[in-house]
Structure formats: structure tokens, C-alpha cells
Design a protein around this motif. Structure first.
Motif, PDB file in Angstrom:
ATOM      1  N   HIS A 143       0.809  -1.258   0.076  1.00 57.54           N
ATOM      2  CA  HIS A 143      -0.007   0.076  -0.136  1.00 57.54           C
ATOM      3  C   HIS A 143       0.974   1.266  -0.048  1.00 57.54           C
ATOM      4  O   HIS A 143       0.279   2.365  -0.217  1.00 57.54           O
ATOM      5  CB  HIS A 143      -0.996  -0.065   1.222  1.00 57.54           C
ATOM      6  N   GLU A 144       1.996   1.333   0.396  1.00 59.91           N
ATOM      7  CA  GLU A 144       2.856   2.411   0.625  1.00 59.91           C
ATOM      8  C   GLU A 144       4.142   2.307  -0.470  1.00 59.91           C
ATOM      9  O   GLU A 144       4.629   1.188  -0.540  1.00 59.91           O
ATOM     10  CB  GLU A 144       3.240   2.707   1.823  1.00 59.91           C
ATOM     11  N   ASN A 145       4.551   3.190  -0.956  1.00 62.46           N
ATOM     12  CA  ASN A 145       5.597   3.421  -1.729  1.00 62.46           C
ATOM     13  C   ASN A 145       6.968   3.563  -0.879  1.00 62.46           C
ATOM     14  O   ASN A 145       7.403   4.429  -0.373  1.00 62.46           O
ATOM     15  CB  ASN A 145       5.551   4.610  -2.856  1.00 62.46           C
ATOM     16  N   ILE A 146       7.370   2.559  -0.405  1.00 60.85           N
ATOM     17  CA  ILE A 146       8.316   2.252   0.733  1.00 60.85           C
ATOM     18  C   ILE A 146       9.299   1.295   0.242  1.00 60.85           C
ATOM     19  O   ILE A 146       9.149   0.386  -0.190  1.00 60.85           O
ATOM     20  CB  ILE A 146       7.753   2.190   1.970  1.00 60.85           C
ATOM     21  N   SER A 147      10.596   1.493   0.639  1.00 60.05           N
ATOM     22  CA  SER A 147      11.649   0.628   0.445  1.00 60.05           C
ATOM     23  C   SER A 147      11.557  -0.588   1.531  1.00 60.05           C
ATOM     24  O   SER A 147      11.067  -0.445   2.561  1.00 60.05           O
ATOM     25  CB  SER A 147      12.936   0.955   0.514  1.00 60.05           C
ATOM     26  N   LYS A 148      12.189  -1.503   1.473  1.00 59.18           N
ATOM     27  CA  LYS A 148      11.941  -2.800   2.167  1.00 59.18           C
ATOM     28  C   LYS A 148      12.608  -2.534   3.486  1.00 59.18           C
ATOM     29  O   LYS A 148      12.091  -3.100   4.504  1.00 59.18           O
ATOM     30  CB  LYS A 148      12.288  -4.190   1.590  1.00 59.18           C
ATOM     31  N   ALA A 149      13.619  -2.025   3.509  1.00 60.61           N
ATOM     32  CA  ALA A 149      14.460  -1.434   4.616  1.00 60.61           C
ATOM     33  C   ALA A 149      13.657  -0.716   5.364  1.00 60.61           C
ATOM     34  O   ALA A 149      13.586  -0.986   6.663  1.00 60.61           O
ATOM     35  CB  ALA A 149      15.875  -0.963   4.303  1.00 60.61           C
TER      36      ALA A 149
END
Lengths: 324, 327
Positions: free
Chosen positions: A120-126
Motif C-alpha cells: 500500500h505504500e511506496n516504501i523500501s523494504k529496509a
């Protein structure tokens, strides 16, 4: 405008033995930040109501016959799958009764915990892992940095339910639906989980729909309570009003059958008979067959929820007529 | 005082944990029941409470001799079950019956109610074959089922009715004591009340002793004369039901009582709740000293070393806590 507005929801199941009217005309509103308790016995339709809203009803055999569930302007029952996906798991989250079976045993806690964030969010795995770790700490898991890499079977029941809550809340939803989240847990662990839900609700400011059969849990947690019987709402009121002045005979009977409220040694109050078979048509009031106040017209005339005071409504003809 | 009906003395039930396929190695022991001394009088209802994993179900199975005891004795009316031969234990089972938690799993789906209830009568040769139908009919009526349902199968009954069948099966041999392991936990509130009323009535009418296991303290308080609270295989508090639940003395009982949600919004929101940290510890590797000390709000250094024994009875109550009286 309410956050969630459900109106005339009907969910039927088509089986070989007939059509089960699991939910049969349920309407309610939920404001932002409010906690609504839905109480009822098994088969009363409380879980099916919430599964319908979340789109989790297996179709077939289930079918949503009618109704709308408008969440912040979007009808969850009639929107496109893409619209539903953008809301479900992000703005509306759900936790389930059995923490033993609702986590994937093949995935590490970390993977399932951050899945909603990655979707749902534009986020890196870290970054997602960092937020997952913070969330695990927020729900009270000690040694979270190590435990995030474990598998569900390495957790106890209470800890799994905490993981479920962390997973549901990681996207900071506006609405949390909790389907008997403490029923499978011990009382001391239940107390921990209820405290946790209250705390998280204050932090995030979300609304909660809390399904339970335990009136004790409702009394400490919910602002408003709705009592369901045979797929319909029979009484709805703010918690204090419902506990101090229940109107519907079913609510009264339910309250009277709790052992805690009765003297030791006294015969417990019981509701005679059994819940009705939902595959048979039920003209009139569904509770009439077990109700000690029922008269002939209870079995024949339809009864709708009618207001009985500020925020209080019930579906009993005889109480509405002032007879009992 | 007359001798008790059932006497448990220092009962221990341990399960070995073995690992390895070919070279089985003993790697540890689950001390499910670890030194329980308890007595039940004729006609008495003893409530047994505790969280999951505390050993209450294992204790029930130990009393029934469904699992072998590691140490200690279970004596029913002078007959020692732990040393008795299989035949002796079988005879004792006439006086000692059990009702299980899940009425969906504890009845044979392929047997009619009649077959289920007639089996113990046949096995023990209680009455001539011709009288069996009449006895089964009486049993069914005794638990509130119409005898015309005799030829029905368990799936045709609701959960509450199935639990009645299970109770009827336990009553078939007119036992002196019934062990009921969470008999109402799987039932709805309104059905639960019916079953509790039935059990109370049967105990009164038949002078039947009952060991009632539950995790719901309000249910236990309602039905029991005395209550025993278990934690990690040991009894930590024992006494008259109302006393123990209204004025608990052991810190664990206090926390347990305070954790029960009460159906009253006014008191529920204002009362002080003792929320215990963490989960119950594992019985494989129990904490040293008092097993409750890692979660106890009152624990001292001495609690970590000394195992507190159950105190001598004062006004029928005993408690296993070294700080009793200080807290």
C-alpha cells in the motif's frame, strides 16, 4: 458524515439444505474514533456482517443480496476490485479470532508483518522493516529485533495475537474490525490484549468494531453496543444505557444468564429453547419462540428497529407499545 | 470428619521429551502436574481453575487414569488407582466418570444416542438386556432430553444437547464422582446456563461429587463449593469458592480475578486491574523457586530460590506464597 454506514445488508448462504439468511437486514453507522461492540451468540450473524463489509464472504455459497456499506464515500459492496484493494488492508483492517491459524506458518513474522506496507505504500523494504520493528515494539513484544525473524510457531498465543494486531495497525487504518480477538486467549492475556487495543486506538485515533459474545469485554471497551439475534439487530444503545436499562427481552435474558450477576447457588436464569433455524422463513420476531413475553402478533407482524431514546433503538413490538 | 471420597496425595504426572529417530534421547521432562494434594468429599463440587497449560486437564486425566501417574497416589474410597491392576481400575471407573470439553468430538458420530448410553450398561453388566431401553430412556429424561430421540445420531443435536448426552453417558453407571473438563467452555452463554443448572441439580439429587474444570472464574464461583487455583502444575490457592474469588490471597489468584471483565460499564472502567506481564512460563523449564515469581508484582529475592509449600488450612483456606500476610 459517519466513517462507515451500513444499510440494509443481507447476506445469504445457498446450501443443499436451503437458503440460510445469516444476515438479514442490518443497518448501522459508525463515527470516526468510535468503538462499537457487536454482541450475539454463535450463528447470530455478527461475524458474517463484518466479513461482508471486508469482502471475505466466499461466493458461492454466500451471496450479498442487498445493501450498501459506505466507507468514507465509497460503497465497499459495489466498488471496483481496485478501489476495494486500495481501502482494504490500508484504511480498514481486520483481526481474527484464532491467532493460531490466521498467520502463515511458512513465512517469517517480518515478511507477513510488512506485507501491507509494501503493497500500500511506496516504501523500501529496509524502511518497511524499520517500521515493522517499531510496530512490534509498540504492541509489547520484548526482544523484537530478534523475534521479527522467527516463524509463527515460535510464538505463544498471546504473542501471535499481538503480531496480528501489529500487522493490522501498521498502515494506521481508520477502522479496525476485531472478530472475537480474545476469545481463544486466557483471561490474563485477554486483559493485556484489551489494554493494547485501547492504547493503540488512542494513538492512531481509529474507530473499532469489536465482535464478541462476552458482555463483560464490551462493558469495559465499547462506546456503543449492538445486540444481534438470528441475523438482525434487536437492540442498539450506548454501553451504559444498554447495561442499565436493556429494553429488548433478548438483551435482558442474555444479561440475566451471566453467572457473575447471580447469587451463588441460585438457579441460573436460562433462555428456553434453541436459536432458530435460519434456513426457514421467520415471519415476525425471530426471538418470539423463546421469548417469555411473546404474544400472537409477535409471531406474525414484522418488527423494525424503533428509537427508544437518544441513541437507543430496539426491535420489540411489545416494548414499543409500552406493554412490558 | 469422615474420610474423603477421593484423595490425591503428592500426585505428579511428568511426560518425557525424546528426540531423534533411531537413537532416542531423553532431552527433558514436561512437569504437567507436579505435586498435587487434594481431597474431594461426597457430594462436593470442587472447581479447578487456571490458564491453559497449567496442568488442569492433565490432572483430570490423571485422576481418571487415562495417563499414568509418575508419583503419588490417587485413592477413591480406599482403592488405590495408581497401583491397581487394569481390572481394578476398570471396576473403579464405574464410580468415576468424565465429561469432556468438546461435545462435537467426544461422542461417536456413528452411534445413536441409544447405543452411546447403552454401551456402559452392557460392558459393566448393570442390568438385564431387556431393561436397557427403559434405563436409557430414564437417563435421557434425567438430563432433560426427550426419550423419543433415542435413535438419533449426535449430528442431529445442537451443542448444548450433545453435552447433555455426554453427561447422561457419564451418569449411566451411577458414579460417585464426575470429572468435567471445561464442560461449558464451547457453549454460548444461554446454553451454558442450562448445562450449569443441570449439573448443579444432578449433584444435589444424586449426592454426586463433581470436579469442575474451567478457566471462567465466574462460572466456577457459581457452581463450586471449593476452588483450587493451579499454576504450572501446582495448586497455589485452595479454599471455599466465594472466599477465594472475593478475597483472593495469592498474587496469581488476585491477578486472575482482576482480569475477568465484569458486565458493568461503571465499575469496569474505574477499577484497578492487575495486568500481568508476559505469558505463563513453559512447564519444561519452570522458573526456580516459586514458578510465578517472574510475573509476580510482589516477588522478592527469596521467591526465586524457595518453593513455597501450600500452607496449612486456616478456615478451610490454604495458599502457597511465602509473602502471605505481608502483601
Amino acid at each position: 458524515m459517519p466513517l462507515l454506514s451500513v444499510s440494509d445488508l443481507r447476506t445469504y448462504f445457498y446450501t443443499r439444505n436451503g437458503v440460510y439468511r445469516a444476515v438479514d437486514g442490518v443497518s448501522f453507522d459508525l463515527e470516526r474514533g468510535e468503538t462499537l461492540g457487536i454482541v450475539g451468540e454463535s450463528g447470530s450473524g455478527k461475524s458474517v456482517t463484518c466479513y461482508s463489509i471486508m469482502g471475505l464472504i466466499p461466493q458461492p455459497p454466500g451471496r450479498i443480496e442487498s445493501g450498501t456499506a459506505v466507507f468514507d464515500g465509497v460503497d465497499l459492496l459495489h466498488c471496483t476490485p481496485a478501489q476495494a484493494r486500495s481501502i482494504r488492508g490500508k484504511r480498514v483492517a481486520m483481526i481474527f479470532q484464532d491467532p493460531m491459524t490466521s498467520l502463515n506458518p511458512y513465512l517469517r513474522i517480518s515478511d507477513q508483518l510488512i506485507e501491507p506496507l509494501l503493497i500500500h505504500e511506496n516504501i523500501s523494504k529496509a524502511d518497511a522493516l524499520r517500521r515493522g520493528l517499531a510496530m512490534l515494539e509498540a504492541v509489547g513484544i520484548n526482544d523484537a529485533a530478534r523475534r521479527i525473524n522467527l516463524y509463527p510457531h515460535e510464538f505463544s498465543g498471546g504473542m501471535r495475537q499481538r503480531v496480528m494486531i501489529a500487522m493490522a495497525l501498521i498502515t494506521k487504518p481508520e477502522l479496525l474490525i476485531a472478530d472475537e480477538p480474545t476469545t481463544a486467549l486466557d483471561v490474563t492475556v485477554q486483559a493485556q490484549i484489551l489494554e493494547l487495543i485501547k492504547k493503540m486506538q488512542q494513538e492512531i485515533g481509529m474507530a473499532v468494531v469489536f465482535i464478541t459474545h462476552d458482555l463483560g469485554v464490551v462493558s469495559g471497551l465499547c462506546d456503543r453496543v449492538q445486540v444481534m439475534y438470528a441475523g438482525r439487530i434487536v437492540e442498539s444503545a450506548d454501553t451504559r444505557t444498554l447495561f442499565h436499562g436493556p429494553k429488548h427481552p433478548y438483551t435482558r435474558a442474555l444479561q440475566r444468564s451471566i453467572p457473575a450477576l447471580q447469587a451463588k447457588g441460585a438457579e441460573l436464569y436460562t433462555i428456553r429453547g434453541l436459536p432458530p433455524d435460519l434456513s426457514k422463513p421467520l415471519p415476525g420476531c425471530a426471538f418470539a419462540a423463546r421469548c417469555e413475553f411473546a404474544v400472537d402478533r409477535c409471531r406474525t407482524s414484522e418488527v423494525a428497529l424503533a428509537p427508544a431514546g437518544p441513541g437507543h433503538a430496539h426491535a420489540c413490538l411489545r416494548v414499543q407499545a409500552g406493554e412490558i | 470428619m469422615s474420610s474423603p471420597l477421593l484423595q490425591l496425595t503428592d500426585v505428579k504426572t511428568h511426560f518425557p521429551i525424546n528426540q531423534g529417530l533411531i537413537f532416542r534421547q531423553h532431552v527433558g521432562t514436561v512437569k504437567a502436574v507436579d505435586g498435587v494434594t487434594l481431597s474431594v468429599a461426597r457430594g462436593e463440587v470442587l472447581g479447578l481453575v487456571g490458564e491453559s497449560g497449567c496442568g488442569k486437564s492433565t490432572l483430570a486425566r490423571t485422576i481418571m487414569q487415562l495417563v499414568p501417574t509418575t508419583a503419588g497416589t490417587v485413592v477413591l474410597e480406599g482403592r488405590n488407582l495408581t497401583t491397581g491392576s487394569l481390572q481394578e481400575v476398570r471396576d473403579v471407573r464405574r464410580d468415576l466418570q468424565m465429561v469432556f470439553q468438546d461435545p462435537y468430538a467426544s461422542l461417536n458420530p456413528r452411534l445413536t444416542v441409544f447405543d452411546t448410553l447403552a454401551e456402559p450398561l452392557r460392558v459393566h453388566g448393570v442390568c438385564p438386556a431387556a431393561e436397557i431401553p427403559a434405563r436409557v430412556g430414564k437417563l435421557m429424561e434425567r438430563v432433560g432430553l426427550a426419550s423419543r430421540f433415542m435413535q438419533k445420531y449426535p449430528h442431529e443435536f445442537s451443542g448444548g444437547q450433545r453435552q447433555r448426552i455426554a453427561i447422561a453417558r457419564a451418569l449411566a453407571l451411577e458414579p460417585k464422582i464426575i470429572v468435567a473438563d471445561e464442560p461449558v467452555s464451547a457453549l454460548d452463554v444461554s446454553i451454558q446456563a442450562q448445562i450449569l443448572n443441570l449439573l448443579s441439580k444432578l449433584c444435589r439429587e444424586m449426592n454426586l461429587a463433581l470436579i469442575f474444570i474451567a478457566h471462567d472464574l465466574s462460572v466456577v464461583k457459581h457452581i463450586s463449593d471449593r476452588v483450587a487455583v493451579m499454576y504450572l502444575g501446582k495448586i497455589v490457592e485452595l479454599g471455599p469458592a466465594a472466599e477465594v474469588i472475593e478475597r483472593p490471597q495469592h498474587p496469581y489468584t488476585r491477578a486472575l480475578v482482576s482480569a475477568i471483565p465484569t458486565p458493568n460499564p461503571d465499575t469496569e472502567r474505574t477499577r484497578q486491574r492487575i495486568v500481568l506481564p508476559g505469558d505463563p512460563p513453559s512447564p519444561i523449564n519452570p522458573p526456580s523457586g516459586c514458578a510465578f515469581h517472574p510475573r509476580c508484582p510482589h516477588a522478592l529475592e527469596k521467591c526465586k530460590t524457595a518453593v513455597p509449600p501450600l500452607s496449612a488450612e486456616v478456615a478451610g483456606r490454604s495458599v502457597a506464597c511465602v509473602r502471605l500476610g505481608e502483601i
